[in-house]
Write a protein that holds these residues in place. Structure first.
Motif, mmCIF file in Angstrom:
data_model
loop_
_atom_site.group_PDB
_atom_site.id
_atom_site.type_symbol
_atom_site.label_atom_id
_atom_site.label_comp_id
_atom_site.label_asym_id
_atom_site.label_seq_id
_atom_site.Cartn_x
_atom_site.Cartn_y
_atom_site.Cartn_z
ATOM 1 N N GLY A 173 0.806 -1.210 0.000
ATOM 2 C CA GLY A 173 0.000 0.000 0.000
ATOM 3 C C GLY A 173 0.841 1.263 0.000
ATOM 4 N N LEU A 174 1.952 1.260 0.752
ATOM 5 C CA LEU A 174 2.830 2.434 0.777
ATOM 6 C C LEU A 174 3.501 2.661 -0.571
ATOM 7 C CD1 LEU A 174 4.558 2.125 4.283
ATOM 8 C CD2 LEU A 174 2.739 3.708 3.609
ATOM 9 N N PHE A 175 3.940 1.586 -1.200
ATOM 10 C CA PHE A 175 4.549 1.729 -2.528
ATOM 11 C C PHE A 175 3.529 2.267 -3.529
ATOM 12 C CE2 PHE A 175 7.923 -1.380 -1.180
ATOM 13 C CZ PHE A 175 9.006 -0.561 -1.469
ATOM 14 N N ALA A 176 2.315 1.748 -3.464
ATOM 15 C CA ALA A 176 1.272 2.213 -4.382
ATOM 16 C C ALA A 176 0.961 3.691 -4.142
ATOM 17 C CB ALA A 176 0.006 1.365 -4.211
ATOM 18 N N ARG A 177 0.897 4.074 -2.882
ATOM 19 C CA ARG A 177 0.605 5.471 -2.536
ATOM 20 C C ARG A 177 1.718 6.401 -3.026
ATOM 21 N NH1 ARG A 177 0.786 8.271 3.190
ATOM 22 N NH2 ARG A 177 -0.753 9.915 2.944
ATOM 23 N N THR A 178 2.950 5.957 -2.862
ATOM 24 C CA THR A 178 4.088 6.766 -3.298
ATOM 25 C C THR A 178 4.108 6.902 -4.818
ATOM 26 O OG1 THR A 178 5.355 6.052 -1.363
ATOM 27 C CG2 THR A 178 6.593 6.994 -3.193
ATOM 28 N N ARG A 179 3.862 5.804 -5.515
ATOM 29 C CA ARG A 179 3.803 5.872 -6.973
ATOM 30 C C ARG A 179 2.664 6.804 -7.423
ATOM 31 N NH1 ARG A 179 6.630 4.872 -11.884
ATOM 32 N NH2 ARG A 179 5.150 5.889 -13.261
ATOM 33 N N GLY A 180 1.542 6.739 -6.728
ATOM 34 C CA GLY A 180 0.426 7.615 -7.070
ATOM 35 C C GLY A 180 0.767 9.080 -6.902
ATOM 36 N N LEU A 181 1.476 9.407 -5.831
ATOM 37 C CA LEU A 181 1.903 10.789 -5.609
ATOM 38 C C LEU A 181 2.849 11.231 -6.728
ATOM 39 C CD1 LEU A 181 2.126 13.320 -3.747
ATOM 40 C CD2 LEU A 181 4.078 12.171 -2.659
ATOM 41 N N PHE A 182 3.797 10.389 -7.052
ATOM 42 C CA PHE A 182 4.749 10.684 -8.126
ATOM 43 C C PHE A 182 4.013 10.971 -9.435
ATOM 44 C CE2 PHE A 182 7.255 9.018 -11.708
ATOM 45 C CZ PHE A 182 8.435 9.722 -11.574
ATOM 46 N N ASP A 183 3.054 10.124 -9.774
ATOM 47 C CA ASP A 183 2.312 10.298 -11.028
ATOM 48 C C ASP A 183 1.497 11.591 -11.022
ATOM 49 O OD1 ASP A 183 3.299 7.937 -12.066
ATOM 50 O OD2 ASP A 183 1.536 6.748 -11.529
ATOM 51 N N ARG A 184 0.868 11.895 -9.909
ATOM 52 C CA ARG A 184 0.033 13.108 -9.844
ATOM 53 C C ARG A 184 0.877 14.365 -10.033
ATOM 54 N NH1 ARG A 184 -2.259 10.223 -5.644
ATOM 55 N NH2 ARG A 184 -1.255 11.507 -4.043
ATOM 56 N N ILE A 185 2.029 14.398 -9.367
ATOM 57 C CA ILE A 185 2.891 15.579 -9.506
ATOM 58 C C ILE A 185 3.459 15.658 -10.917
ATOM 59 C CG2 ILE A 185 5.020 16.673 -8.695
ATOM 60 C CD1 ILE A 185 4.419 15.495 -5.926
ATOM 61 N N ARG A 186 3.877 14.535 -11.449
ATOM 62 C CA ARG A 186 4.416 14.517 -12.815
ATOM 63 C C ARG A 186 3.385 15.042 -13.817
ATOM 64 N NH1 ARG A 186 4.648 8.793 -15.032
ATOM 65 N NH2 ARG A 186 2.436 9.320 -15.057
ATOM 66 N N ASP A 187 2.158 14.622 -13.670
ATOM 67 C CA ASP A 187 1.122 14.996 -14.630
ATOM 68 C C ASP A 187 0.742 16.468 -14.567
ATOM 69 O OD1 ASP A 187 1.144 12.370 -15.436
ATOM 70 O OD2 ASP A 187 -0.712 11.812 -14.394
ATOM 71 N N LYS A 188 1.124 17.144 -13.484
ATOM 72 C CA LYS A 188 0.823 18.572 -13.372
ATOM 73 C C LYS A 188 1.830 19.439 -14.118
ATOM 74 C CE LYS A 188 -1.747 18.442 -9.016
ATOM 75 N NZ LYS A 188 -1.865 18.980 -7.630
#
Length: 228
Positions: A173-188
């Motif tokens: 879950g932590l890895f998934a959450r971290t990847r999600g944060l990375f993707d959200r910031i990248r997409d901005k």
């Protein structure tokens, strides 16, 4: 450890990274964590295709630097005191543990004085462990925006250290959450912020990290074996 044993360990880690990525993500770059190991122990890795190593402590790095700097790209992956920045800013390829504005500003100043821009990763704290470094998860974007104007640093992505636990579901879950944060910031596409590197995963959890799209994993004991 014999050369053959070392080579076998490196190959096993590579194979597991490839299997864990499963074609969903590119295979992450393997960074060999070399703290407590001598230059003599580290140098054979270059002949096994290891191009990047990670060191935790500035003083230890400096003692080994003359023998390693022409053979490897060296990443500073441990907590960095501001008064040590000037000692390594010209010799490392990346600082992966930026987690405060004063540290970012010191790197900026020292890098400009050395005539370079220093690639950095912002260290985040996925589990909010107070005893470890890292920007709180919910403050990551604001922190990135705060340091982005510093011309002496080049923000290349995020770094995370997961808690030591046997709970694989929790880690997943932590890895998934971290990847999600990375993707959200990248997409901005935020100004001055390039999200291309996600450094997460160590010897105990690099398979999970690869499964969640880490671009770099930092592996020590799985390569060199446990100390003692």
């Amino acid at each position: 450890m014999t050369r053959e044993e070392l080579e076998s360990r490196v190959e096993r880690v590579r194979q597991e990274l490839e299997e864990a990525s499963a074609g969903r993500y590119p295979i992450p770059k393997l960074i060999a964590v070399t703290k407590t190991h001598s230059a003599e122990e580290i140098l054979p890795l270059a002949e096994m295709g290891i191009t990047d190593i990670g060191e935790n402590r500035v003083q230890e790095l400096l003692t080994k630097l003359p023998e390693l700097q022409d053979r490897f790209q060296i990443h500073l992956i441990g907590r960095l005191q501001r008064n040590k920045v000037k000692q390594i800013v010209g010799d490392v390829c990346m600082i992966q543990s930026v987690d405060s504005e004063p540290l970012a500003r010191e790197i900026h100043n020292r890098a400009l004085a050395a005539g370079r821009r220093m690639p950095v990763l912002v260290e985040i704290s996925p589990a909010g462990e107070e005893q470890k470094g890292g920007v709180p998860f919910e403050e990551t974007e604001a922190f990135l925006k705060q340091i982005a104007p510093l011309e002496g640093i080049e923000i290349r992505g995020l770094m995370a250290v997961m808690p030591l636990t046997e709970d694989q579901d929790y880690l997943d879950g932590l890895f998934a959450r971290t990847r999600g944060l990375f993707d959200r910031i990248r997409d901005k596409n935020l100004s001055g912020i390039v999200m291309e590197e996600l450094s997460m995963g160590m010897s105990g959890d690099y398979r999970l990290a690869a499964a969640h799209g880490a671009t770099m994993v930092r592996v020590g004991s799985a390569i060199f074996g446990p100390r003692g």
